[in-house]
Design a protein around this motif. Structure first.
Motif, PDB file in Angstrom:
ATOM      1  N   GLY A 249       0.844  -1.180   0.000  1.00  0.00           N
ATOM      2  CA  GLY A 249       0.000   0.000   0.000  1.00  0.00           C
ATOM      3  C   GLY A 249       0.885   1.238   0.000  1.00  0.00           C
ATOM      4  N   VAL A 250       0.290   2.402  -0.267  1.00  0.00           N
ATOM      5  CA  VAL A 250       1.062   3.644  -0.314  1.00  0.00           C
ATOM      6  C   VAL A 250       0.354   4.716   0.501  1.00  0.00           C
ATOM      7  CG1 VAL A 250      -0.032   4.343  -2.495  1.00  0.00           C
ATOM      8  CG2 VAL A 250       2.139   5.369  -1.798  1.00  0.00           C
ATOM      9  N   VAL A 251       1.126   5.493   1.226  1.00  0.00           N
ATOM     10  CA  VAL A 251       0.617   6.590   2.049  1.00  0.00           C
ATOM     11  C   VAL A 251       1.316   7.879   1.640  1.00  0.00           C
ATOM     12  CG1 VAL A 251       0.573   7.564   4.374  1.00  0.00           C
ATOM     13  CG2 VAL A 251       0.034   5.161   4.034  1.00  0.00           C
ATOM     14  N   PHE A 252       0.530   8.930   1.468  1.00  0.00           N
ATOM     15  CA  PHE A 252       1.068  10.277   1.334  1.00  0.00           C
ATOM     16  C   PHE A 252       1.056  10.886   2.731  1.00  0.00           C
ATOM     17  CE2 PHE A 252       0.061   9.083  -2.866  1.00  0.00           C
ATOM     18  CZ  PHE A 252       0.813   9.869  -3.728  1.00  0.00           C
ATOM     19  N   PRO A 253       2.222  10.956   3.378  1.00  0.00           N
ATOM     20  CA  PRO A 253       2.247  11.273   4.814  1.00  0.00           C
ATOM     21  C   PRO A 253       1.801  12.693   5.165  1.00  0.00           C
ATOM     22  CG  PRO A 253       4.286  10.204   4.105  1.00  0.00           C
ATOM     23  CD  PRO A 253       3.542  10.598   2.871  1.00  0.00           C
ATOM     24  N   ASP A 254       1.392  12.822   6.417  1.00  0.00           N
ATOM     25  CA  ASP A 254       1.112  14.117   7.054  1.00  0.00           C
ATOM     26  C   ASP A 254       0.022  14.923   6.358  1.00  0.00           C
ATOM     27  OD1 ASP A 254       3.101  14.497   9.400  1.00  0.00           O
ATOM     28  OD2 ASP A 254       4.332  13.665   7.795  1.00  0.00           O
ATOM     29  N   GLN A 255      -1.000  14.226   5.885  1.00  0.00           N
ATOM     30  CA  GLN A 255      -2.119  14.941   5.272  1.00  0.00           C
ATOM     31  C   GLN A 255      -2.933  15.736   6.299  1.00  0.00           C
ATOM     32  OE1 GLN A 255      -2.788  15.035   1.629  1.00  0.00           O
ATOM     33  NE2 GLN A 255      -0.637  14.669   2.174  1.00  0.00           N
ATOM     34  N   ALA A 256      -2.849  15.366   7.568  1.00  0.00           N
ATOM     35  CA  ALA A 256      -3.572  16.101   8.615  1.00  0.00           C
ATOM     36  C   ALA A 256      -2.722  17.209   9.236  1.00  0.00           C
ATOM     37  CB  ALA A 256      -4.036  15.134   9.705  1.00  0.00           C
ATOM     38  N   SER A 257      -1.468  17.346   8.774  1.00  0.00           N
ATOM     39  CA  SER A 257      -0.607  18.390   9.350  1.00  0.00           C
ATOM     40  C   SER A 257       0.020  19.215   8.229  1.00  0.00           C
ATOM     41  CB  SER A 257       0.452  17.778  10.274  1.00  0.00           C
ATOM     42  OG  SER A 257       1.245  16.820   9.571  1.00  0.00           O
ATOM     43  N   TRP A 258       1.365  19.118   8.070  1.00  0.00           N
ATOM     44  CA  TRP A 258       2.022  20.029   7.143  1.00  0.00           C
ATOM     45  C   TRP A 258       2.022  19.562   5.699  1.00  0.00           C
ATOM     46  CZ3 TRP A 258       5.589  18.103  11.103  1.00  0.00           C
ATOM     47  CH2 TRP A 258       6.385  17.022  10.697  1.00  0.00           C
ATOM     48  N   GLY A 259       1.670  18.305   5.441  1.00  0.00           N
ATOM     49  CA  GLY A 259       1.605  17.818   4.070  1.00  0.00           C
ATOM     50  C   GLY A 259       2.807  16.984   3.678  1.00  0.00           C
ATOM     51  N   THR A 260       2.709  16.334   2.539  1.00  0.00           N
ATOM     52  CA  THR A 260       3.742  15.426   2.041  1.00  0.00           C
ATOM     53  C   THR A 260       4.885  16.201   1.386  1.00  0.00           C
ATOM     54  OG1 THR A 260       2.126  13.669   1.667  1.00  0.00           O
ATOM     55  CG2 THR A 260       4.180  13.524   0.429  1.00  0.00           C
ATOM     56  N   HIS A 261       6.106  15.787   1.698  1.00  0.00           N
ATOM     57  CA  HIS A 261       7.283  16.410   1.094  1.00  0.00           C
ATOM     58  C   HIS A 261       7.366  16.070  -0.389  1.00  0.00           C
ATOM     59  CE1 HIS A 261      11.413  17.569   0.318  1.00  0.00           C
ATOM     60  NE2 HIS A 261      11.724  16.330  -0.011  1.00  0.00           N
ATOM     61  N   VAL A 262       7.609  17.087  -1.221  1.00  0.00           N
ATOM     62  CA  VAL A 262       7.844  16.867  -2.650  1.00  0.00           C
ATOM     63  C   VAL A 262       9.209  17.436  -3.039  1.00  0.00           C
ATOM     64  CG1 VAL A 262       5.392  16.882  -3.247  1.00  0.00           C
ATOM     65  CG2 VAL A 262       6.704  19.016  -3.388  1.00  0.00           C
ATOM     66  N   ASN A 263       9.811  16.803  -4.012  1.00  0.00           N
ATOM     67  CA  ASN A 263      11.062  17.258  -4.584  1.00  0.00           C
ATOM     68  C   ASN A 263      10.791  17.634  -6.037  1.00  0.00           C
ATOM     69  OD1 ASN A 263      13.818  17.720  -5.099  1.00  0.00           O
ATOM     70  ND2 ASN A 263      14.453  15.933  -3.910  1.00  0.00           N
ATOM     71  N   VAL A 264      11.765  18.242  -6.703  1.00  0.00           N
ATOM     72  CA  VAL A 264      11.537  18.704  -8.067  1.00  0.00           C
ATOM     73  C   VAL A 264      12.651  18.262  -9.006  1.00  0.00           C
ATOM     74  CG1 VAL A 264      10.271  20.761  -7.339  1.00  0.00           C
ATOM     75  CG2 VAL A 264      12.736  20.924  -7.718  1.00  0.00           C
ATOM     76  N   ALA A 265      12.290  18.152 -10.278  1.00  0.00           N
ATOM     77  CA  ALA A 265      13.269  18.201 -11.359  1.00  0.00           C
ATOM     78  C   ALA A 265      13.129  19.592 -11.959  1.00  0.00           C
ATOM     79  CB  ALA A 265      12.973  17.130 -12.402  1.00  0.00           C
ATOM     80  N   GLY A 266      14.245  20.209 -12.313  1.00  0.00           N
ATOM     81  CA  GLY A 266      14.143  21.590 -12.767  1.00  0.00           C
ATOM     82  C   GLY A 266      15.266  21.995 -13.687  1.00  0.00           C
ATOM     83  N   GLY A 267      15.224  23.272 -14.062  1.00  0.00           N
ATOM     84  CA  GLY A 267      16.189  23.764 -15.027  1.00  0.00           C
ATOM     85  C   GLY A 267      16.676  25.160 -14.723  1.00  0.00           C
ATOM     86  N   ALA A 268      17.788  25.515 -15.356  1.00  0.00           N
ATOM     87  CA  ALA A 268      18.425  26.811 -15.156  1.00  0.00           C
ATOM     88  C   ALA A 268      19.148  27.217 -16.428  1.00  0.00           C
ATOM     89  CB  ALA A 268      19.407  26.747 -13.994  1.00  0.00           C
ATOM     90  N   VAL A 269      19.386  28.507 -16.548  1.00  0.00           N
ATOM     91  CA  VAL A 269      20.270  29.013 -17.596  1.00  0.00           C
ATOM     92  C   VAL A 269      21.695  28.959 -17.060  1.00  0.00           C
ATOM     93  CG1 VAL A 269      20.926  31.018 -18.989  1.00  0.00           C
ATOM     94  CG2 VAL A 269      18.504  30.518 -18.575  1.00  0.00           C
ATOM     95  N   ALA A 270      22.615  28.424 -17.838  1.00  0.00           N
ATOM     96  CA  ALA A 270      24.008  28.302 -17.410  1.00  0.00           C
ATOM     97  C   ALA A 270      24.638  29.684 -17.232  1.00  0.00           C
ATOM     98  CB  ALA A 270      24.798  27.486 -18.422  1.00  0.00           C
ATOM     99  N   ARG A 271      25.505  29.807 -16.238  1.00  0.00           N
ATOM    100  CA  ARG A 271      26.134  31.090 -15.901  1.00  0.00           C
ATOM    101  C   ARG A 271      26.809  31.729 -17.109  1.00  0.00           C
ATOM    102  NH1 ARG A 271      25.932  35.185 -12.563  1.00  0.00           N
ATOM    103  NH2 ARG A 271      25.658  33.720 -10.807  1.00  0.00           N
TER     104      ARG A 271
END
Length: 351
Positions: A249-271
């Protein structure tokens, strides 16, 4: 020794530059990408059709890209950087590898908690383009859902001998632990980490998929994983993989408090981009609805642009077709406490 080190560094730089994409033109952007998904080909082709800008790509992992940018310095041909973890995006920002940009389109599309904090001039160093949740999987036969519905319960004595998890020092866990630290504070967070160590069924090893399989095989009864690893197994045509997903089974934790932690894939313009306009246009394109679905579905993730949803069947099955509460701690701030969290891990004996 110093001469040998200098010669080695010079050789490394020469090799990197030799492997670099060809000389710039304004109709070309050079992309360093840690994403290796077949759907991205359509993503890039559609951008070229819409803009006429060609994409030349170099593939590596996050750490390899960061190292390469440092070695190349101002001679780097890179225009756009795509990485798959907020901690590594933060690291690149801190190392001065990205060029903060100002874009009304990106400011309107990407929520503030899923991008870097603005610089003094209002420019933003990087933007998230897809999210994944750090979820808890459990043995549906042996574990009650309410015993694992928060991250804190992973360290509760009720779960002694049940936990499987990958290395605490992996960026995915460091980001999660930093988010917990933001909510609980250092004293309670360190006690929680010690509780998890006491609850481990075995020493940390392997990746997230290994943790899910360990729960299904009975090696342990609860585990922590990024949601896309579970989604991959759910979408697999292999009977063994489907059997794994039917057991857990799967749980999305802390739905009754601060919520589930999420991470990102992302992008940037090179320096040191030689085509900042083209690079900015590409990042803006990634926030468009069509590109968001390519970008997110390539790794079974959720789009981040406002108003964009996904029809990914595994993600819908995982959430029951409902939205879930997300921890709104800005992911761009989590890197600031990672040294502190690593010290906690060392004291807790969390390998």
């Amino acid at each position: 020794m110093l001469l040998r080190a200098a010669a080695l560094a010079t050789s490394l730089s020469a090799l990197l530059l030799a492997a670099a994409p060809a000389v710039h033109a304004q109709g070309v952007i050079n992309l360093y990408s840690a994403r290796h998904y077949s759907t991205d080909e359509s993503l890039y082709n559609d951008f070229t059709k819409a803009t006429g800008i060609q994409i030349r790509r170099v593939d590596a992992d996050d750490a390899g890209i960061i190292a390469r940018l440092k070695a190349e310095g101002s001679a780097s041909p890179a225009d756009v950087i795509l990485l798959v973890d907020a901690a590594r995006l933060w690291r690149g920002e801190q190392d001065g590898l990205f060029l903060p940009i100002r874009s009304k389109a990106l400011d309107e599309a990407i929520p503030p908690n899923l991008r870097a904090a603005p610089a003094a001039d209002g420019g933003v160093a990087w933007f998230g383009f897809s999210t994944r949740a750090r979820v808890i999987v459990y043995d549906k036969i042996k574990v009650k859902r309410e015993d694992v519905d928060t991250y804190e319960k992973l360290g509760d004595p009720r779960n002694k001998g049940r936990l499987c998890i990958r290395s605490g020092s992996h960026p995915y866990n460091l980001s999660l632990f930093s988010a917990v630290n933001a909510h609980l504070g250092p004293e309670k967070t360190e006690a929680w980490l010690k509780g998890m160590v006491a609850n481990m069924a075995r020493a940390p090893k392997g990746g997230d998929t290994d943790q899910i399989r360990a729960v299904a095989s009975g090696e342990c009864q609860i585990a922590v994983t990024n949601s896309y690893y579970l989604a991959r197994l759910m979408r697999s045509g292999t009977p063994e993989d489907r059997a794994v997903t039917e057991r857990v089974g799967v749980v999305f934790p802390d739905q009754a408090s601060w919520g589930t932690h999420v991470n990102v894939a992302g992008g940037a313009v090179a320096r040191h981009s030689k085509n900042v306009d083209g690079a900015t246009r590409f990042l803006e394109y990634l926030a468009s609805p069509a590109a968001q679905n390519y970008f997110a579905n390539g790794n079974n993730e959720w789009p981040v642009a406002r108003g964009v949803t996904t029809d990914n069947p595994a993600l819908k099955a995982m959430t029951g077709g409902r939205s879930f509460k997300i921890d709104d701690t800005p992911v761009g701030t989590l890197g600031t406490s990672q040294v502190q969290v690593q010290q906690m891990l060392d004291r807790a004996g969390f390998k």
